[in-house]
Design a protein around this motif. Structure first.
Motif, PDB file in Angstrom:
ATOM      1  N   THR A  94     150.809 141.781 111.416  1.00 47.34           N
ATOM      2  CA  THR A  94     149.636 142.664 111.539  1.00 47.34           C
ATOM      3  C   THR A  94     148.322 141.952 111.211  1.00 47.34           C
ATOM      4  O   THR A  94     147.252 142.513 111.426  1.00 47.34           O
ATOM      5  CB  THR A  94     149.790 143.880 110.610  1.00 47.34           C
ATOM      6  N   GLY A  95     148.407 140.740 110.694  1.00 47.52           N
ATOM      7  CA  GLY A  95     147.175 140.010 110.388  1.00 47.52           C
ATOM      8  C   GLY A  95     147.514 138.600 109.949  1.00 47.52           C
ATOM      9  O   GLY A  95     148.676 138.290 109.641  1.00 47.52           O
ATOM     10  N   HIS A  96     146.505 137.762 109.953  1.00 50.29           N
ATOM     11  CA  HIS A  96     146.755 136.392 109.486  1.00 50.29           C
ATOM     12  C   HIS A  96     145.474 135.782 108.940  1.00 50.29           C
ATOM     13  O   HIS A  96     144.367 136.174 109.319  1.00 50.29           O
ATOM     14  CB  HIS A  96     147.295 135.520 110.622  1.00 50.29           C
ATOM     15  N   THR A  97     145.638 134.838 108.027  1.00 52.79           N
ATOM     16  CA  THR A  97     144.544 133.977 107.569  1.00 52.79           C
ATOM     17  C   THR A  97     145.107 132.561 107.506  1.00 52.79           C
ATOM     18  O   THR A  97     146.335 132.386 107.440  1.00 52.79           O
ATOM     19  CB  THR A  97     144.026 134.367 106.167  1.00 52.79           C
ATOM     20  N   ALA A  98     144.221 131.578 107.538  1.00 48.67           N
ATOM     21  CA  ALA A  98     144.719 130.196 107.499  1.00 48.67           C
ATOM     22  C   ALA A  98     143.761 129.316 106.712  1.00 48.67           C
ATOM     23  O   ALA A  98     142.558 129.593 106.624  1.00 48.67           O
ATOM     24  CB  ALA A  98     144.901 129.656 108.913  1.00 48.67           C
ATOM     25  N   ARG A  99     144.322 128.272 106.113  1.00 49.96           N
ATOM     26  CA  ARG A  99     143.528 127.279 105.380  1.00 49.96           C
ATOM     27  C   ARG A  99     143.928 125.890 105.864  1.00 49.96           C
ATOM     28  O   ARG A  99     145.063 125.691 106.326  1.00 49.96           O
ATOM     29  CB  ARG A  99     143.778 127.390 103.871  1.00 49.96           C
ATOM     30  N   ILE A 100     143.006 124.959 105.716  1.00 50.73           N
ATOM     31  CA  ILE A 100     143.272 123.596 106.178  1.00 50.73           C
ATOM     32  C   ILE A 100     142.794 122.589 105.146  1.00 50.73           C
ATOM     33  O   ILE A 100     141.768 122.793 104.485  1.00 50.73           O
ATOM     34  CB  ILE A 100     142.599 123.347 107.557  1.00 50.73           C
ATOM     35  N   LEU A 101     143.578 121.501 105.009  1.00 49.90           N
ATOM     36  CA  LEU A 101     143.202 120.375 104.153  1.00 49.90           C
ATOM     37  C   LEU A 101     143.220 119.128 105.035  1.00 49.90           C
ATOM     38  O   LEU A 101     144.286 118.725 105.525  1.00 49.90           O
ATOM     39  CB  LEU A 101     144.208 120.228 103.016  1.00 49.90           C
ATOM     40  N   ALA A 133     135.604 115.582  98.722  1.00 44.69           N
ATOM     41  CA  ALA A 133     135.782 114.862 100.001  1.00 44.69           C
ATOM     42  C   ALA A 133     137.028 115.369 100.722  1.00 44.69           C
ATOM     43  O   ALA A 133     137.060 115.452 101.944  1.00 44.69           O
ATOM     44  CB  ALA A 133     135.874 113.366  99.736  1.00 44.69           C
ATOM     45  N   VAL A 134     138.064 115.701  99.952  1.00 46.09           N
ATOM     46  CA  VAL A 134     139.280 116.293 100.527  1.00 46.09           C
ATOM     47  C   VAL A 134     139.538 117.599  99.767  1.00 46.09           C
ATOM     48  O   VAL A 134     140.023 117.588  98.632  1.00 46.09           O
ATOM     49  CB  VAL A 134     140.496 115.357 100.370  1.00 46.09           C
ATOM     50  N   ALA A 135     139.182 118.701 100.374  1.00 48.93           N
ATOM     51  CA  ALA A 135     139.337 119.999  99.719  1.00 48.93           C
ATOM     52  C   ALA A 135     139.623 121.046 100.790  1.00 48.93           C
ATOM     53  O   ALA A 135     139.169 120.912 101.935  1.00 48.93           O
ATOM     54  CB  ALA A 135     138.061 120.369  98.951  1.00 48.93           C
ATOM     55  N   PRO A 136     140.390 122.083 100.445  1.00 50.87           N
ATOM     56  CA  PRO A 136     140.771 123.056 101.465  1.00 50.87           C
ATOM     57  C   PRO A 136     139.594 123.932 101.907  1.00 50.87           C
ATOM     58  O   PRO A 136     138.716 124.246 101.107  1.00 50.87           O
ATOM     59  CB  PRO A 136     141.843 123.904 100.767  1.00 50.87           C
ATOM     60  N   THR A 137     139.622 124.300 103.186  1.00 49.07           N
ATOM     61  CA  THR A 137     138.637 125.237 103.723  1.00 49.07           C
ATOM     62  C   THR A 137     139.381 126.255 104.579  1.00 49.07           C
ATOM     63  O   THR A 137     140.558 126.063 104.917  1.00 49.07           O
ATOM     64  CB  THR A 137     137.593 124.525 104.607  1.00 49.07           C
TER      65      THR A 137
END
Ligand code: AHR
Length: 508
Positions: free
Chosen positions: A452-459, A475-479
């Motif tokens: 029914t829904g989704h969210t996502a994060r990236i490193l 410099a390397v952190a999740p967004t």
């Protein structure tokens, strides 16, 4: 999208075994600046602290829900005599830390300080007992000191040192690397000693101890087999494991040899793939140790514990070679992600894993500056934090197909790693694109339940060598990742090159 797009098929309605939060466990040894400077600065330090323990380190580790902490070693554990680390700090005997820099240890961080640290962290203590140079009596008295509530001799001694209530100690290690620094024992000899020592690590009051016998180096399946054979009877549904309940093993990732392990921040693309393929090798080790255990223990009563894992690089130039201080970059983060995928797949047998080590040593979560005290969270920290929803969730099988392949050394190497877990109303999917240059788009073929829904994060970061420093701590952190879109079979997820992505799904 062509039919050859990389695809992950996941049956959301087929939950597997629980992924214990303890596979996200930690390890702190009296080694270099892990304890001293990392966790412990002392009460008089200008670095903000609670009873001598760094406040910022505690806050960071609480934020990633640290489940347990193994202490005091490592090799140090088999040289450690716990009575040297209790009582007034200025009266504690000193010792030589012969394994790690040959420095003099003043024992200012001992049993009470460690238990205080665990309470501040909200983490379960995993105490590693000395078999190599200790005695059965010493180990027996340590667990009594820690966990007994009445007026027994050791409980009284603890009270005289300021702690009235017994602590809870759920995990206990019987020795460490007994085939090496822990005594150079043979497997048969150690199996007998583990039975003997384990007998005297008693359950006092309502404290039930889960005893973990020191295990194999990497692929020493003979060691695992010998320990498994030492159980009297594990075949019947009612029999319980005897003097110990689990067996450990250790596995480190490096691209070179023990003499020249490779650099943390200067490496070729070939070494990028070599490191990641060596990390992926942990899956085979888990499979084969489990297969040995299955032969003796088909009902899976004995746990498998990987209580040391992670990257081991050459130390940073100019630092003490005995202190094992190394940088930690995007490659280390993906090494961690690949390990966790394997841990999730082996949730039926793997009960705990502990990365080596938490602060300032090997593949650390946190690096602190020895001069300014400044703290940096490493890319590896961020993978642990991004994965907290996997803790105690049910493993899901992920079927990958049409994955782009490259080479690691002379072997083919699939460039996508994935795993997933589910709870009542959410699922978390972990996706690593291990390709050094190529982005891809992956289809998540989601079956069995409505999403029914989704969210996502990236490193991710621009270069393979990217890492965090006090000057560039993020410099390397999740967004947030906005590269997830609906697809007729579920979702499609953009995976940039060298990136770790988590997709959180809301389930009906
Ligand atoms: O984590 C560093 C060392 O690696 C540990 O002390 C030992 O158990 C292993 O060899």
């Amino acid at each position: 999208m062509p039919s050859t797009a990389p695809t992950a098929v996941i049956d959301l309605d087929l939950p597997g075994p629980v992924v214990s939060r303890h596979v996200y466990g930690h390890f702190a040894e009296h080694l270099g600046r892990c304890i001293y400077g990392g966790f412990w600065v002392g009460e008089d330090s200008p670095v903000p602290n609670v009873r001598g323990i760094r406040t910022d380190v505690v806050q960071a580790l609480r934020a990633m829900h640290i489940p347990n902490l193994r202490w005091p070693g490592g090799c140090f554990a088999d040289d450690y005599h716990w009575r040297d680390g209790i009582g007034p700090r200025d009266q504690r005997p000193r010792m030589v830390n012969s394994h790690w820099g040959d420095v003099v240890e003043d024992n200012s961080f001992g049993t009470h300080e460690f238990m205080d640290l665990c309470e501040l962290l909200g983490a379960d203590p995993y105490v590693s007992g000395n078999i190599g140079s200790g005695s059965v009596r010493e180990m027996s008295e340590w667990i009594e000191y820690l966990t007994r509530g009445d007026d027994s001799p050791m409980a009284a001694l603890r009270r005289s040192n300021g702690r009235d209530e017994p602590w809870r100690v759920p995990f206990w290690g019987l020795g460490n690397e007994a085939w090496g620094c822990g005594g150079h024992l043979r497997a048969e000899q150690f199996a007998s000693m583990a039975r003997q020592y384990g007998t005297y690590v008693r359950n006092h009051g309502d404290n039930t101890v889960y005893r973990i016998a020191a295990g194999a180096a990497e692929d020493d399946y003979h060691w695992t087999e010998t320990l498994m054979r030492s159980f009297d009877d594990l075949t019947g549904p009612d029999s319980r494991p005897g003097p110990f309940q689990a067996i450990s093993f250790h596995y480190y990732t490096m691209t070179g040899s023990w003499g020249d392990k490779g650099s943390a921040t200067r490496f070729t693309t070939d070494e990028w793939y070599l490191a990641l393929s060596r990390a992926a090798h942990v899956d085979e080790l888990l499979t084969r140790h489990s297969t040995v255990m299955d032969r003796y223990d088909p009902h899976q009563k004995v746990g498998l514990v990987l209580d040391e894992w992670g990257t081991w690089w050459n130390v940073e130039p100019g630092t003490n070679p005995g202190f094992l201080y190394q940088q930690n970059g995007l490659r280390d983060a993906l090494v961690a992600a690949v390990h966790f995928d394997a841990f999730h797949r082996h949730a039926d047998r793997l009960v705990m894993a502990n990365i080596a080590q938490t602060v300032n040593v090997l593949q650390a979560m946190i690096l602190t500056d020895p001069d300014t005290g400044a703290l940096v969270l490493t890319p590896t920290y961020h993978v642990f934090e991004m994965n907290t929803a996997h803790h105690d969730a049910h493993a899901l099988t992920v079927h990958l197909r049409d994955v782009p392949t490259t080479h690691a050394g002379d072997r083919p190497f699939p460039t996508i790693s994935a795993s997933a877990t589910v709870t009542d109303d959410t699922a978390l999917v972990s996706l690593s694109n291990l390709h050094a240059q190529d982005a891809t788009t992956l289809v998540l073929d989601l079956r069995g339940r409505d999403v029914t829904g989704h969210t996502a994060r990236i490193l991710t970061a621009p270069s393979l060598e990217s890492h965090n420093t006090p000057a560039a701590p993020t410099a390397v952190a999740p967004t947030t990742h906005d590269g997830v879109r609906p697809h007729p079979r579920g979702l499609q997820v953009d995976l940039p090159a060298h990136a770790y992505v988590t997709v959180s799904l809301d389930l009906a």
